[in-house]
Design an enzyme around this catalytic site. Structure first.
Site, PDB file in Angstrom:
ATOM      1  N   CYS A   1     -14.269   1.461 -10.596  1.00 23.37           N
ATOM      2  CA  CYS A   1     -15.449   0.630 -10.316  1.00 23.37           C
ATOM      3  C   CYS A   1     -15.178  -0.411  -9.243  1.00 23.37           C
ATOM      4  O   CYS A   1     -15.103  -1.615  -9.521  1.00 23.37           O
ATOM      5  CB  CYS A   1     -15.936  -0.011 -11.602  1.00 23.37           C
ATOM      6  SG  CYS A   1     -16.667   1.239 -12.644  1.00 23.37           S
ATOM      7  N   GLU A   2     -14.972   0.046  -8.038  1.00 32.06           N
ATOM      8  CA  GLU A   2     -14.796  -0.807  -6.865  1.00 32.06           C
ATOM      9  C   GLU A   2     -15.304   0.005  -5.681  1.00 32.06           C
ATOM     10  O   GLU A   2     -14.946   1.178  -5.547  1.00 32.06           O
ATOM     11  CB  GLU A   2     -13.308  -1.082  -6.581  1.00 32.06           C
ATOM     12  CG  GLU A   2     -12.572  -1.806  -7.645  1.00 32.06           C
ATOM     13  CD  GLU A   2     -12.064  -3.174  -7.199  1.00 32.06           C
ATOM     14  OE1 GLU A   2     -12.298  -3.551  -6.030  1.00 32.06           O
ATOM     15  OE2 GLU A   2     -11.463  -3.847  -8.039  1.00 32.06           O
TER      16      GLU A   2
ATOM     17  N   TYR B   1       4.934   5.508  -1.427  1.00 33.44           N
ATOM     18  CA  TYR B   1       4.010   4.422  -1.755  1.00 33.44           C
ATOM     19  C   TYR B   1       2.722   4.950  -2.408  1.00 33.44           C
ATOM     20  O   TYR B   1       1.637   4.436  -2.191  1.00 33.44           O
ATOM     21  CB  TYR B   1       3.716   3.572  -0.503  1.00 33.44           C
ATOM     22  CG  TYR B   1       4.987   3.058   0.138  1.00 33.44           C
ATOM     23  CD1 TYR B   1       5.766   2.106  -0.518  1.00 33.44           C
ATOM     24  CD2 TYR B   1       5.444   3.560   1.364  1.00 33.44           C
ATOM     25  CE1 TYR B   1       6.957   1.659   0.040  1.00 33.44           C
ATOM     26  CE2 TYR B   1       6.634   3.116   1.927  1.00 33.44           C
ATOM     27  CZ  TYR B   1       7.383   2.170   1.260  1.00 33.44           C
ATOM     28  OH  TYR B   1       8.561   1.736   1.816  1.00 33.44           O
TER      29      TYR B   1
HETATM   30  N1  LLP Z   1      14.061  -1.893   3.843  1.00 34.22           N
HETATM   31  C1  LLP Z   1      13.339  -2.996   3.602  1.00 34.22           C
HETATM   32  C2  LLP Z   1      14.022  -4.287   3.562  1.00 34.22           C
HETATM   33  C3  LLP Z   1      11.954  -2.906   3.393  1.00 34.22           C
HETATM   34  O1  LLP Z   1      11.256  -4.005   3.177  1.00 34.22           O
HETATM   35  C4  LLP Z   1      11.322  -1.634   3.431  1.00 34.22           C
HETATM   36  C5  LLP Z   1       9.885  -1.501   3.195  1.00 34.22           C
HETATM   37  C6  LLP Z   1      12.120  -0.505   3.680  1.00 34.22           C
HETATM   38  C7  LLP Z   1      13.480  -0.675   3.881  1.00 34.22           C
HETATM   39  C8  LLP Z   1      11.561   0.888   3.699  1.00 34.22           C
HETATM   40  O2  LLP Z   1      10.609   1.092   4.689  1.00 34.22           O
HETATM   41  P1  LLP Z   1      10.092   2.575   4.975  1.00 34.22           P
HETATM   42  O3  LLP Z   1      11.208   3.355   5.591  1.00 34.22           O
HETATM   43  O4  LLP Z   1       9.655   3.159   3.685  1.00 34.22           O
HETATM   44  O5  LLP Z   1       8.957   2.407   5.915  1.00 34.22           O
HETATM   45  N2  LLP Z   1       3.419  -0.175   0.769  1.00 34.22           N
HETATM   46  C9  LLP Z   1       3.429  -0.049   2.208  1.00 34.22           C
HETATM   47  C10 LLP Z   1       4.833  -0.093   2.761  1.00 34.22           C
HETATM   48  C11 LLP Z   1       5.600  -1.327   2.391  1.00 34.22           C
HETATM   49  C12 LLP Z   1       6.997  -1.313   2.931  1.00 34.22           C
HETATM   50  C13 LLP Z   1       7.785  -2.448   2.422  1.00 34.22           C
HETATM   51  N3  LLP Z   1       9.139  -2.469   2.860  1.00 34.22           N
HETATM   52  C14 LLP Z   1       2.718   1.230   2.601  1.00 34.22           C
HETATM   53  O6  LLP Z   1       2.227   1.943   1.721  1.00 34.22           O
HETATM   54  O7  LLP Z   1       2.579   1.517   3.791  1.00 34.22           O
END
Ligand code: LLP
Length: 422
Positions: free
Chosen positions: A350-351, A379
């Protein structure tokens, strides 16, 4: 690994429709081969410097997926005691864990010191003091890296940029020397290296090149002052093809990072999450109703913001296509497609913000049809919620022509299990 044969969508050798029939929907389905291949591809691209690849558990922390990665030789990056516990439970190598995060509690620090991790990424001076105090109490020396904020604009989503001045992460790069001296003077801390994470996802290599250059400068400065700084950790953030051709190949990132790491004679750690698990997972959902109102068509299906919050939270694009259709999978989902018309793909929550896609071209679908939302491995499940009292989805891991339930669907009893009523 996810591919159409004639009119049916497969994960490796299994029909997604069969898995949905067996386990119900919404359902996350992962390909083991894709997961392992992506990990190996990242490692291979950086092989010249024998990198330590610390998969970022926050992207997807399912125990079975961590176990698969661990068995393939992968290490882990965590941001909480809970994630470190997951790594342990999955049989991961704690001695190679990097622990980031701006708000580590004393309990989490104590746990990580007991376990014996590779290094904490220190994100502030108060955290430095806290780690020193806990290590002192325990009579141990804590291995640390300084997380520096290099003030580089990675041109990613405002909510996922981390390396720009004013973001909450890390210490300003100009303060690096001062904090490093504080570490050096502290008998309970050992400075192993420096860390930077710029944001996520980053579909260009320039920010990494700038960061690597800055990292080498800092390492040189610190060495001149007598620090033994042997690690450069450039975090995660590598792009993912949510549509074809968005993300550069890993070798492009390596081309701008590897020479600098070699120049500095450092070990390289990386923390990729999204690029390893993102396209190893999809979300399969079932259409509940198709509704025509206000001049629009709404495809209401059982995959909601509770399963995949990214479109609601970041306006993210995820490719969506029926699991059974004779319209071929398009290369460009945003272009006009023969046999398709624009619909909003929404969930039951409900959004008005509960949607997986808006004005998206889809072949005609009806009540009972299955949809596949791609690139849902990263994610997705980790950001899921019980909002609207919805149980979390089930997760299945496919390996060739076999499959295994790796997380059962939550029941209504699960929903109330932690609550106390007098
Ligand atoms: N290392 C650190 C210190 C981080 O803060 C992050 C992600 C990663 C590694 C990994 O990043 P990746 O390779 O997965 O891009 N929820 C968001 C993404 C948040 C990422 C937070 N930090 C989304 O769904 O796009």
């Amino acid at each position: 690994m996810f591919h159409f044969e004639a009119t049916n969508l497969f994960c490796e050798e299994l029909l997604l429709a069969d898995l949905a029939a067996e386990y119900g929907t919404p359902l996350f389905v992962y390909s083991k081969a894709k997961l392992v291949n992506e990990f190996r591809a990242v490692r291979e691209a950086f092989s010249a410097v024998d990198p330590v690849i610390c998969y970022s558990v926050k992207a997807n922390g399912n125990l079975s997926l961590l176990k698969v990665l661990s068995e393939a030789g992968c290490n882990f990056d965590v941001v909480s005691g809970g994630e470190l516990f997951r790594v342990q439970q999955a049989g991961g190598d704690a001695a190679k864990v990097c622990f980031a995060g701006v708000g580590k509690t004393d309990d989490e620090i104590r746990f990580a010191l007991k376990v014996g991790i590779l290094m904490f990424n220190i994100e502030s001076e108060p955290e430095l003091d806290a780690i020193s105090a806990v290590a002192g109490e325990m009579g141990v020396v804590a291995p640390v890296a300084l997380r520096l904020n290099p003030d580089i604009d990675a041109k990613t989503h405002a909510k996922t940029t981390t390396g720009k001045k004013g973001n909450k992460f890390g210490v300003d790069i100009e303060r690096g020397g001062e904090l490093a001296d504080k570490v050096l003077a502290d008998p309970h801390l050992e400075l192993r290296g420096i860390h930077m994470h710029l944001g996520s996802p980053i579909n260009t290599t320039e920010p990494y090149e700038k960061a690597a250059i800055k990292a080498v400068d800092v390492v040189r400065e610190l060495r001149d002052k007598g620090h033994q700084t042997n690690w450069i950790n450039l975090g995660g953030g590598f792009g993912l093809d949510y549509q074809q051709g968005q993300a550069p190949p890993y070798s492009d990132y390596a081309d701008v990072i590897v020479p600098r790491v070699q120049e500095a004679e450092c070990r390289l750690a990386l923390e990729p999450g999204r690029c390893i698990v993102g396209n190893a997972g999809v979300l399969v959902s079932r259409v509940i109703f198709v509704k025509h109102e206000g001049g629009k068509t709404f495809v209401i299906q059982d995959g909601a913001m509770t399963e995949l919050v990214r479109p609601a939270m970041y306006d993210s694009f995820h490719a969506i296509w029926p699991v059974e259709t004779d319209v071929p999978l398009p290369k460009d989902f945003l272009a006009e497609i023969d046999g398709c018309s624009p619909v909003d793909v929404v969930g039951p929550v409900c959004e008005s913000g509960d949607y997986l896609a808006k004005s998206r071209n889809l072949p005609p679908v009806e009540r009972g049809d299955l949809l596949c939302t791609f690139s849902a491995g990263a994610y997705g499940m980790v950001m899921s919620s019980n909002y609207n009292a919805r149980g979390r989805a089930a997760e299945v891991l496919v390996d060739g022509d076999t499959h295994r339930l790796i997380r059962r669907r939550e029941t209504w009893d699960d929903l109330i299990a932690a609550e106390l009523i007098d």
